[in-house]
Design an enzyme around this catalytic site. Structure first.
Site, PDB file in Angstrom:
ATOM      1  N   SER A 169       0.794  -1.228   0.000  1.00  0.00           N
ATOM      2  CA  SER A 169       0.000   0.000   0.000  1.00  0.00           C
ATOM      3  C   SER A 169       0.825   1.276   0.000  1.00  0.00           C
ATOM      4  CB  SER A 169      -0.924   0.011   1.211  1.00  0.00           C
ATOM      5  OG  SER A 169      -0.172   0.005   2.405  1.00  0.00           O
ATOM      6  N   HIS A 180      -5.388  -3.994  -1.262  1.00  0.00           N
ATOM      7  CA  HIS A 180      -5.254  -2.929  -2.260  1.00  0.00           C
ATOM      8  C   HIS A 180      -5.309  -3.460  -3.684  1.00  0.00           C
ATOM      9  CE1 HIS A 180      -4.321   0.487   0.438  1.00  0.00           C
ATOM     10  NE2 HIS A 180      -3.971  -0.503   1.247  1.00  0.00           N
ATOM     11  N   LYS A 202     -11.585  -0.346   0.698  1.00  0.00           N
ATOM     12  CA  LYS A 202     -10.876   0.226  -0.448  1.00  0.00           C
ATOM     13  C   LYS A 202     -11.837   0.160  -1.640  1.00  0.00           C
ATOM     14  CE  LYS A 202      -7.003   0.040   2.129  1.00  0.00           C
ATOM     15  NZ  LYS A 202      -7.597  -0.040   3.454  1.00  0.00           N
TER      16      LYS A 202
END
Lengths: 87, 421
Positions: free
Chosen positions: B184, B212, B243
């Site tokens: 990330s 991610h 996310k």
């Protein structure tokens, strides 16, 4: 693990730790067993983990991250590594 | 002794920092305008650091599903999953996740952090070994700390180093290798194929955190593991709803035949309240959209290429090849702080990231893009980066420090030099 490293003294291991810590000693201070990672060398936990990795590879041993909370001073590293080597 | 004395060094750092305009730790979005804009400190600001990769936070289907659940099931469950906190919506969400990943099992946690905490601390007991990547997220480190297993860290994204460390461990012991699909901070992708091959050669189990990378990589958005074609090799995939899914929550999917026993033994699952019905409903809607909307992913990648290319053309040192995360590397804390606050003043919000959250002691102006960004917004971001970078002399400075990083191999900085190479 090489068989002969079992006989290493704590002094010999500390001498090796001194060599391995050199690249991390950015302030070039004199290092003793009482030197602290955080207050003297300004190292964060990541740098201490990098040092442990270098020790692992030097002796071909496993140094678990579990010992991190007990490592504040350099002398504690050589003592812990000797304990691991001797099993 | 005041209990807070241990934080004196942090307080001293805070006092030294230049906070011209807002403090990254206490920044407030006064008003959220859309997925990509908010009012911050009275100014209309482009949001370039939200991890809202697919921009689903304002998707009409997700909002409608959340509103309906709010009306029918109320504002919260007020209970753990194993007490009164499992509604039919939670079951539907787990079924939707299992279908999305094509797995037998799916277990939903209240946050992504808790999913890692729960899986890692529960899977590995006192006789077991966990091998984690050096650049692992805090939730992975904390999951290791919470359990009783022996924890070993291998060099970031380095399959040979993992191999060396696995060789030192008794092959009869339980071993779990934990990696992330996309890291990330720098935005660098893991060589999952190589790492998983090494783990499997040693007979170790593999957990991949796709926090991610879900919705970002893979033909149907299942992540890096899908993209690399090794889904049958991975034992556990952990992910988050905060996310690409655009809400909050975490999960683990797996085909392990005994997986369901975790509902009886996993403390971060057992001893916390379950997700509220509206969150569960919007997550379910978002995962259904994700599986069937390749065009959103394509737009995200167009945006990612535009920003990455633009920043790179300007001369900034970036943390990794193109991905929806573009991290501009700055070598000193004060420079990074000034840069961040000047960007904010100019109407662009990015993440400011410090060590130890970042690898190799670097400071990052971390951008994460959304499919919802327009090409015009990315042009504005690039303009502001160029203006502020030039005004602060960071542009020439990153050129210099880039050269420095390349010559320092063997030193602690080499991880980043390798990642940028």
């Amino acid at each position: 693990m090489q068989a002969d490293i079992k006989n290493l003294s704590e002094e010999e291991i500390f001498a090796e730790v001194l060599k391995l810590i050199a690249p991390f000693n950015k302030k070039n201070i004199a290092i003793t067993r009482d030197t602290s990672f955080s207050s003297d060398l300004d190292l964060d936990s990541l740098a201490v983990m990098d040092l442990l990795a270098a020790i692992e590879d030097h002796y071909d041993i496993t140094v678990p991250l579990n010992i991190l909370p007990d490592l504040e001073r350099l002398g504690q590293v050589s003592a812990a590594v000797q304990k691991i080597i001797q099993g | 002794m005041d209990l807070f004395d241990k934080f004196n060094s942090v307080l001293a750092m805070k006092a030294r920092l230049p906070f011209e305009d807002g403090n990254p730790f206490t920044l407030c979005m006064d008003e959220v305008i859309s997925q990509t804009e908010a009012i911050i400190n009275g100014r209309r600001t482009i949001l370039a650091g939200t991890n809202n990769y697919l921009g689903l936070t304002f998707h009409p289907d997700c909002i409608a599903a959340a509103k309906a659940a709010l009306d029918s099931d109320g504002t919260g469950t007020t209970g753990s999953r194993v007490l009164n906190g499992t509604y039919s919506g939670h079951r539907t969400l787990e079924k939707t996740l299992a279908e999305f990943y094509g797995t037998e099992h799916a277990m939903v946690f209240s946050t992504g952090y808790q999913a890692n905490l729960g899986m890692i601390s529960t899977l590995c007991g006192s006789d077991d070994f966990i091998l984690i990547d050096a650049d692992s997220h805090a939730s992975i480190y904390d999951g290791c700390k919470m359990g009783n297993a022996t924890v070993i860290r291998f060099k970031h994204n380095d399959a040979a180093d993992l191999d060396k460390r696995l060789k030192r461990i008794d092959p009869k012991a339980g071993r779990l290798v934990v990696i992330e699909g996309l890291y990330s901070m720098l935005g660098d992708k893991a060589p999952v194929k190589e790492l998983v091959a090494v783990a499997k050669a040693h007979g170790a189990a593999v957990l991949v955190d796709e926090a991610h990378s879900m919705g970002v990589f893979g033909a149907t958005g299942r992540g890096v593991v899908q993209e690399e074609g090794i889904e049958d090799q991975v034992d556990f995939i952990v992910g988050t709803f905060s996310k690409s899914v655009g809400t909050i929550g975490g999960f683990c999917v797996s085909n392990h035949p005994k997986f369901e026993v975790l509902r009886y033994v996993c403390r971060p699952y057992l001893f916390t309240a379950s997700l509220p019905p509206s969150v569960v409903a919007s997550a379910t809607a978002a995962i259904r959209i994700m599986g069937s909307s390749a065009d959103i992913k394509d737009k995200l990648w167009d945006n990612a290429r535009q920003l990455h290319q633009g920043l790179s053309d300007l001369g900034f040192e970036l943390g990794a090849p193109v991905s929806p995360i573009s991290a501009v590397i700055v070598r000193d804390q004060a420079g990074a702080m000034h840069f961040w606050s000047q960007l904010l003043k100019a109407g662009v919000y990015v993440n400011l990231a410090f060590p130890p959250a970042t690898p190799a002691g670097v400071y990052l102006l971390r951008c994460s893009l959304s499919a919802a960004h327009t090409a015009e917004q990315i042009e504005i971001m690039l303009e502001k980066f160029a203006e502020v970078g030039a005004a602060l002399g960071i542009l020439s400075e990153t050129h210099l420090s880039g050269a420095d990083a390349r010559t320092s191999s063997g030193q602690p900085g080499q991880g980043v030099a390798a990642a940028t190479a």
